[in-house]
Design an enzyme around this catalytic site. Sequence first.
Site, PDB file in Angstrom:
ATOM      1  N   HIS A   1      40.555  35.946  38.500  1.00  8.77           N
ATOM      2  CA  HIS A   1      40.319  35.827  39.939  1.00  8.77           C
ATOM      3  C   HIS A   1      39.338  36.898  40.375  1.00  8.77           C
ATOM      4  CE1 HIS A   1      41.073  35.344  44.227  1.00  8.77           C
ATOM      5  NE2 HIS A   1      41.512  34.149  43.894  1.00  8.77           N
TER       6      HIS A   1
ATOM      7  N   ASP B   1      46.258  28.301  40.607  1.00  9.04           N
ATOM      8  CA  ASP B   1      45.891  26.945  40.223  1.00  9.04           C
ATOM      9  C   ASP B   1      46.429  26.554  38.863  1.00  9.04           C
ATOM     10  OD1 ASP B   1      44.638  26.299  42.534  1.00  9.04           O
ATOM     11  OD2 ASP B   1      42.764  27.228  41.941  1.00  9.04           O
TER      12      ASP B   1
HETATM   13  N1  CMC Z   1      38.118  32.845  30.716  1.00 10.78           N
HETATM   14  C1  CMC Z   1      37.450  33.679  29.865  1.00 10.78           C
HETATM   15  N2  CMC Z   1      36.762  34.766  30.265  1.00 10.78           N
HETATM   16  C2  CMC Z   1      36.729  35.023  31.586  1.00 10.78           C
HETATM   17  C3  CMC Z   1      37.397  34.202  32.526  1.00 10.78           C
HETATM   18  C4  CMC Z   1      38.112  33.083  32.038  1.00 10.78           C
HETATM   19  N3  CMC Z   1      38.775  32.258  32.879  1.00 10.78           N
HETATM   20  N4  CMC Z   1      37.205  34.683  33.771  1.00 10.78           N
HETATM   21  C5  CMC Z   1      36.432  35.777  33.632  1.00 10.78           C
HETATM   22  N5  CMC Z   1      36.153  35.976  32.309  1.00 10.78           N
HETATM   23  C6  CMC Z   1      35.384  37.097  31.769  1.00 10.78           C
HETATM   24  C7  CMC Z   1      33.896  36.912  31.998  1.00 10.78           C
HETATM   25  O1  CMC Z   1      33.280  36.261  30.904  1.00 10.78           O
HETATM   26  C8  CMC Z   1      33.424  38.337  32.171  1.00 10.78           C
HETATM   27  O2  CMC Z   1      33.281  38.911  30.892  1.00 10.78           O
HETATM   28  P1  CMC Z   1      32.167  40.075  30.653  1.00 10.78           P
HETATM   29  O3  CMC Z   1      32.589  41.226  31.522  1.00 10.78           O
HETATM   30  O4  CMC Z   1      32.303  40.376  29.179  1.00 10.78           O
HETATM   31  O5  CMC Z   1      30.845  39.476  31.026  1.00 10.78           O
HETATM   32  C9  CMC Z   1      34.596  39.043  32.865  1.00 10.78           C
HETATM   33  O6  CMC Z   1      35.759  38.266  32.508  1.00 10.78           O
HETATM   34  C10 CMC Z   1      34.463  39.075  34.372  1.00 10.78           C
HETATM   35  O7  CMC Z   1      34.220  37.752  34.837  1.00 10.78           O
HETATM   36  P2  CMC Z   1      33.338  37.395  36.106  1.00 10.78           P
HETATM   37  O8  CMC Z   1      32.900  35.970  36.020  1.00 10.78           O
HETATM   38  O9  CMC Z   1      32.285  38.428  36.285  1.00 10.78           O
HETATM   39  O10 CMC Z   1      34.407  37.581  37.257  1.00 10.78           O
HETATM   40  P3  CMC Z   1      34.342  36.943  38.669  1.00 10.78           P
HETATM   41  O11 CMC Z   1      35.188  37.781  39.532  1.00 10.78           O
HETATM   42  O12 CMC Z   1      32.947  36.685  39.095  1.00 10.78           O
HETATM   43  O13 CMC Z   1      35.018  35.489  38.422  1.00 10.78           O
HETATM   44  C11 CMC Z   1      36.415  33.626  38.489  1.00 10.78           C
HETATM   45  C12 CMC Z   1      36.221  35.082  38.910  1.00 10.78           C
HETATM   46  C13 CMC Z   1      37.677  33.083  39.181  1.00 10.78           C
HETATM   47  C14 CMC Z   1      35.217  32.760  38.949  1.00 10.78           C
HETATM   48  C15 CMC Z   1      36.546  33.569  36.960  1.00 10.78           C
HETATM   49  O14 CMC Z   1      37.640  34.349  36.533  1.00 10.78           O
HETATM   50  C16 CMC Z   1      36.684  32.132  36.431  1.00 10.78           C
HETATM   51  O15 CMC Z   1      35.693  31.441  36.231  1.00 10.78           O
HETATM   52  N6  CMC Z   1      37.980  31.647  36.205  1.00 10.78           N
HETATM   53  C17 CMC Z   1      38.222  30.303  35.813  1.00 10.78           C
HETATM   54  C18 CMC Z   1      38.155  29.414  37.043  1.00 10.78           C
HETATM   55  C19 CMC Z   1      39.393  29.550  37.919  1.00 10.78           C
HETATM   56  O16 CMC Z   1      40.514  29.496  37.448  1.00 10.78           O
HETATM   57  N7  CMC Z   1      39.147  29.651  39.243  1.00 10.78           N
HETATM   58  C20 CMC Z   1      40.222  29.648  40.237  1.00 10.78           C
HETATM   59  C21 CMC Z   1      40.327  30.891  41.021  1.00 10.78           C
HETATM   60  S1  CMC Z   1      41.863  30.856  41.970  1.00 10.78           S
HETATM   61  C22 CMC Z   1      41.574  29.700  43.209  1.00 10.78           C
HETATM   62  C23 CMC Z   1      40.802  30.256  44.338  1.00 10.78           C
HETATM   63  O17 CMC Z   1      41.272  31.242  44.953  1.00 10.78           O
HETATM   64  O18 CMC Z   1      39.752  29.648  44.674  1.00 10.78           O
END
Ligand code: CMC
Length: 431
Positions: free
Chosen positions: A308, A366
């Site tokens: 998240h 989710d």
């Molecule tokens: N699986 C594997 N690796 C992950 C994941 C994941 N689900 N989420 C983040 N990472 C890794 C990412 O590759 C990155 O690694 P590095 O630092 O080595 O580059 C690190 O963790 C940080 O990720 P980020 O994308 O920079 O983090 P963010 O805060 O921008 O992303 C997120 C948050 C929710 C978009 C992401 O965790 C994700 O894509 N999760 C899967 C989709 C999901 O379940 N979304 C629902 C969120 S809850 C509903 C809502 O409130 O809308």
Amino acid sequence: MAEPTKTATLTIDDQSYELPIYSPTAGPDVIDIRKLYGQAGVFTYDPGFTSTAACDSTITYIDGFKGELLHRGYPIDQLAGKSHYLEVCYLLLYGNLPSASELEEFETTITHHTMIHEQMHNFFRGFRRDAHPMATMVGVVGAMSAFYHDSTDINNPREREIASHRLIAKMPTIAAMAYKYSIGQPFVYPRNDLDYAANFLHMCFAVPAEEYVVDPILARAMDRIFTLHADHEQNASTSTVRLASSSGANPFACIAAGIACLWGPAHGGANQACLEMLKEIGRPENIPEYIARAKDKNDSFRLMGFGHRVYKNFDPRATVMKQSADEVLDLMGVENNPILATAKALEEAALADPYFAEKKLFPNVDFYSGIILEAMGFPTSMFTPIFALSRTVGWISQWKEQLADPHMKIGRPRQLYQGNTARDYTDIENR
Ligand code: CMC
């Protein structure tokens, strides 16, 4: 806005600029850069808004490190345990918990606005049967502005109020109709003798040919899903609603914009994506392969339902949702469901893996809501529409708050331009 409590000094070359700092009731201090461009001729750079407060708000507070989510100050676990969705709607919209008579009046108003204009039924019939229900919802909610002209004047408080009630009341009807249309069954009209969640389940699962009695455990779980998704501070879809509204767009257009943004798999589409991923994984034995892919920098695969942007230790909504998932799965007798077995094994495997622990990637709301909705019999394509109907009250509360804000301006971000500087047009024969 309160008076600044401190000042930050920004030095560029040998010139210094004083920037006021405001202290919130909770959360980090905020540096006011509104005059920075005028004074120093520089922009700030923050794609993804990870360090930017785009508004001031009194609705929802999140502490991502503590795993805390408050609506108007009330913790989400207390609201999910002791309250119910329509009471939370009132709280979000008006700022305080209602008295018994206020709640009764609010519930009566919502209950008596659940039908949609009969002519709107024709819109549904214009869509292909295989249209995603989110596509139908974006279209039909946007089209409400063509039907409810008496509640589109954003400068009229009474019209704003009517639009708010209409959207909260009609969204379940629209979502259920989108579902019924997609499976070729007749639309089921709302019933005023059922509560908000039971009425939604009835509109989704009843057919004219036989009696359908809503199970109270399922209605309670549905109400919890609505409650846990009601609002979530300045997330992508809420910010979309605020940005659309900042131009003076009507409420139905703004909420349609929010629905469009919510559709994406990184936001509201994650519960559908999560279930589809679990189905693709298929069996617990396949989990190591998918965990390895999620960790591989050269593979774009992510574990959907994990991680998240704001919660970095746990998602407090997920804790409550996990309890509901257990209740529903007990009721439906699906302990041996392969998807659930895969989900449980995946949760354990990811939590035990140092990669996910180090990056603080925990199951989010989710992950569990998808499992519950699957057990209830919803197709995955309905997961995000259900999120959209739940979040409608949050979008509206934030929309109303923004319109009442004397500092409101049209949203107009700037950019770090990296393109060509001015160059002369070349005639086509010379390129
Ligand atoms: N699986 C594997 N690796 C992950 C994941 C994941 N689900 N989420 C983040 N990472 C890794 C990412 O590759 C990155 O690694 P590095 O630092 O080595 O580059 C690190 O963790 C940080 O990720 P980020 O994308 O920079 O983090 P963010 O805060 O921008 O992303 C997120 C948050 C929710 C978009 C992401 O965790 C994700 O894509 N999760 C899967 C989709 C999901 O379940 N979304 C629902 C969120 S809850 C509903 C809502 O409130 O809308």
